[in-house]
Design a protein around this motif. Structure first.
Motif, PDB file in Angstrom:
ATOM      1  N   GLU A   6      59.926  52.497  34.944  1.00 47.85           N
ATOM      2  CA  GLU A   6      61.167  52.961  34.273  1.00 47.85           C
ATOM      3  C   GLU A   6      60.739  54.287  33.433  1.00 47.85           C
ATOM      4  O   GLU A   6      61.548  55.247  33.426  1.00 47.85           O
ATOM      5  N   ALA A   7      59.614  54.285  32.806  1.00 46.51           N
ATOM      6  CA  ALA A   7      58.932  55.386  32.178  1.00 46.51           C
ATOM      7  C   ALA A   7      58.848  56.509  33.232  1.00 46.51           C
ATOM      8  O   ALA A   7      59.086  57.647  32.900  1.00 46.51           O
ATOM      9  N   LEU A   8      58.407  56.408  34.199  1.00 41.54           N
ATOM     10  CA  LEU A   8      58.058  57.339  35.268  1.00 41.54           C
ATOM     11  C   LEU A   8      59.311  57.846  35.695  1.00 41.54           C
ATOM     12  O   LEU A   8      59.508  59.281  35.744  1.00 41.54           O
ATOM     13  N   ARG A   9      60.490  57.183  35.968  1.00 45.92           N
ATOM     14  CA  ARG A   9      61.942  57.778  36.596  1.00 45.92           C
ATOM     15  C   ARG A   9      62.429  58.423  35.314  1.00 45.92           C
ATOM     16  O   ARG A   9      63.059  59.464  35.259  1.00 45.92           O
ATOM     17  N   ALA A  10      62.244  57.997  33.843  1.00 46.90           N
ATOM     18  CA  ALA A  10      62.819  58.691  32.827  1.00 46.90           C
ATOM     19  C   ALA A  10      62.036  60.051  32.502  1.00 46.90           C
ATOM     20  O   ALA A  10      62.622  61.050  32.392  1.00 46.90           O
ATOM     21  N   ALA A  11      60.684  60.272  32.911  1.00 49.42           N
ATOM     22  CA  ALA A  11      60.044  61.430  32.981  1.00 49.42           C
ATOM     23  C   ALA A  11      60.648  62.467  34.081  1.00 49.42           C
ATOM     24  O   ALA A  11      60.604  63.488  33.740  1.00 49.42           O
ATOM     25  N   VAL A  12      60.780  61.933  35.235  1.00 48.80           N
ATOM     26  CA  VAL A  12      61.435  62.708  36.115  1.00 48.80           C
ATOM     27  C   VAL A  12      62.648  63.257  36.099  1.00 48.80           C
ATOM     28  O   VAL A  12      63.030  64.449  36.087  1.00 48.80           O
ATOM     29  N   ASP A  13      63.500  62.317  35.122  1.00 52.21           N
ATOM     30  CA  ASP A  13      64.921  62.793  34.702  1.00 52.21           C
ATOM     31  C   ASP A  13      64.702  63.846  33.368  1.00 52.21           C
ATOM     32  O   ASP A  13      65.791  64.473  33.194  1.00 52.21           O
ATOM     33  N   THR A  14      63.684  63.800  32.932  1.00 51.62           N
ATOM     34  CA  THR A  14      63.440  64.954  31.598  1.00 51.62           C
ATOM     35  C   THR A  14      62.304  65.957  32.039  1.00 51.62           C
ATOM     36  O   THR A  14      61.334  65.644  31.295  1.00 51.62           O
ATOM     37  N   PRO A  15      62.333  66.800  32.756  1.00 54.47           N
ATOM     38  CA  PRO A  15      61.302  67.285  33.403  1.00 54.47           C
ATOM     39  C   PRO A  15      60.645  68.204  32.255  1.00 54.47           C
ATOM     40  O   PRO A  15      61.368  68.916  31.500  1.00 54.47           O
ATOM     41  N   GLY A  16      59.231  68.442  32.008  1.00 54.47           N
ATOM     42  CA  GLY A  16      58.650  69.251  31.027  1.00 54.47           C
ATOM     43  C   GLY A  16      58.606  68.466  29.754  1.00 54.47           C
ATOM     44  O   GLY A  16      58.005  69.011  28.866  1.00 54.47           O
ATOM     45  N   ARG A  17      58.990  67.332  29.587  1.00 54.67           N
ATOM     46  CA  ARG A  17      59.064  66.754  28.129  1.00 54.67           C
ATOM     47  C   ARG A  17      57.728  65.815  28.136  1.00 54.67           C
ATOM     48  O   ARG A  17      57.491  64.980  29.195  1.00 54.67           O
ATOM     49  N   LEU A  18      57.030  66.102  27.300  1.00 56.88           N
ATOM     50  CA  LEU A  18      55.615  65.101  27.058  1.00 56.88           C
ATOM     51  C   LEU A  18      55.709  63.932  26.065  1.00 56.88           C
ATOM     52  O   LEU A  18      56.310  64.437  24.861  1.00 56.88           O
ATOM     53  N   ASP A  19      55.480  62.821  26.575  1.00 54.77           N
ATOM     54  CA  ASP A  19      55.881  61.546  25.566  1.00 54.77           C
ATOM     55  C   ASP A  19      54.576  61.588  24.603  1.00 54.77           C
ATOM     56  O   ASP A  19      53.545  61.124  24.864  1.00 54.77           O
ATOM     57  N   ARG A  20      54.791  62.104  23.414  1.00 57.13           N
ATOM     58  CA  ARG A  20      53.639  62.228  22.317  1.00 57.13           C
ATOM     59  C   ARG A  20      53.276  60.804  22.061  1.00 57.13           C
ATOM     60  O   ARG A  20      51.734  60.411  21.609  1.00 57.13           O
ATOM     61  N   ALA A  21      54.069  59.636  22.018  1.00 54.31           N
ATOM     62  CA  ALA A  21      53.746  58.393  21.734  1.00 54.31           C
ATOM     63  C   ALA A  21      52.654  57.729  22.726  1.00 54.31           C
ATOM     64  O   ALA A  21      51.786  57.136  22.247  1.00 54.31           O
ATOM     65  N   LEU A  22      53.198  58.046  23.978  1.00 53.51           N
ATOM     66  CA  LEU A  22      52.057  57.562  24.983  1.00 53.51           C
ATOM     67  C   LEU A  22      50.656  58.514  24.988  1.00 53.51           C
ATOM     68  O   LEU A  22      49.452  57.810  25.026  1.00 53.51           O
ATOM     69  N   TRP A  23      50.855  59.698  24.614  1.00 51.43           N
ATOM     70  CA  TRP A  23      49.611  60.794  24.554  1.00 51.43           C
ATOM     71  C   TRP A  23      48.552  60.045  23.461  1.00 51.43           C
ATOM     72  O   TRP A  23      47.431  59.885  23.388  1.00 51.43           O
TER      73      TRP A  23
END
Length: 341
Positions: A29-46
């Motif tokens: 789900e997180a992967l597909r969300a990242a695909v839908d928002t290209p270029g956005r980096l998840d700071r919480a995950l980082w």
């Protein structure tokens, strides 16, 4: 004498821990969300990666790190590649201990990599000369790229020098055209001096960065092999699983052979730390990832090309990783120099 590379119990536990962390924090789900928002980096995950010690794996414990070595870092990056984890992972990992906050995941570090750089807009710090950065198209929705004319060696804050007014994309996609002069290595006189060789006047690629990119490619190679076998077992035609057909069996066998050959090379290079070994491992891993993803698409048939399938994401990411400095002609020239010497 036969040398057998076997993971220790601690290394297997590390690999399992990283895989479980990514499954929790970066599942499908997180992967597909990242695909839908290209270029956005998840700071919480980082930050979660930083807390888990992903970026500080090779830092000494006295400096707040985990105190492990290159073999353990390779295992962690292999899992990141398998999960298609986005972001400038290699650059931030290499900056741990020199850039404040990088080890803890509080600071995102990107780096100029020959003519190309990834994630400049999302980074807090860019290592290298980011002046005149011009956005470059990428076929991978998870990997925003920039082109860096005249890459240098200074460190700059991300966004401090944006593209000039009216700037436009000056060239084709990186995956559609071969690297130019900046991707050619000037061979040195001795293998021990390879780390000091130059690529178009710049330092040759860091062998650690080359090997960690190879580890990411290895993760993709292993994952697409799994996906192909799973589909071959589940998909039926003419009343039989397609995995019973010889042509599909050969594709899956080739997938496995390339992945395991690359794995042996990557793991061996992690032990030796030799630049030539890293270059050879990178070439094998690039081939295993790109050709493996292509063969996986072949096994999936038409459905593999659909946006909903994950196979095409692995192929696109493999294409982009293969264009990083240290792959392709650059790796071939470095390896050829070592063999000739």
């Amino acid at each position: 004498m036969t040398v057998r590379f076997r993971l220790t119990d601690d290394q297997r536990a590390l690999r399992t821990g990283v895989r479980e962390l990514l499954a929790r924090r970066f599942g499908r789900e997180a992967l597909r969300a990242a695909v839908d928002t290209p270029g956005r980096l998840d700071r919480a995950l980082w930050r979660a990666l930083g807390e888990a010690g992903f970026f500080a794996l090779r830092l000494p414990e006295a400096d707040g790190g985990v105190g492990l070595g290159l073999p353990e870092a390779v295992l962690a990056f292999e899992e990141a590649g398998r999960a298609l984890l986005p972001g400038p992972l290699v650059a931030t990992h290499l900056a741990a201990g020199t850039v404040p906050g990088a080890a803890a995941g509080e600071t995102v570090v990107a780096a100029v990599d020959g003519e190309l750089a990834e994630w400049l807009d999302a980074a807090d710090v860019v290592r290298g000369d980011a002046s005149g950065a011009v956005p470059l198209r990428s076929v991978d929705p998870l990997t925003p790229l920039h082109r860096i004319p005249g890459a240098g060696t200074r460190e700059a804050r991300a966004g401090s020098e944006g593209p000039p007014a009216g700037a436009r994309d000056p060239g084709p996609d990186p995956v559609a055209a071969p690297l130019g002069a900046a991707g050619q290595l000037t061979p040195g006189p001795a293998a021990r001096q390879l780390a000091a060789d130059t690529v178009a006047g710049q330092l040759a690629p860091d062998p650690v960065a080359v090997l960690l990119s190879a580890a990411e490619q290895l993760g993709t190679a292993g994952r697409v092999c799994e996906l192909a076998v799973e589909h071959a077992r589940a998909r039926e035609q003419f009343g039989r699983p397609i995995g019973s057909f010889q042509a599909v069996q050969h594709l899956c066998a080739d997938l496995l052979v390339r992945a395991e050959t690359a794995r042996a090379a990557v793991y061996a290079a992690a032990v030796t730390g030799d630049p030539a070994d890293a270059a050879a491992a990178r070439l094998l891993a690039d081939e295993a990832a790109v050709r493996g993803a292509r063969d996986c698409l072949q096994v999936h048939g038409g459905m593999g090309f659909t946006w909903e399938a994950d196979v095409h994401l692995h192929l696109k990411r493999a294409w982009v990783r293969a264009r990083r400095t240290g792959g392709g002609a650059c790796g071939e020239e470095l390896l050829a120099a070592a063999l000739a010497d």
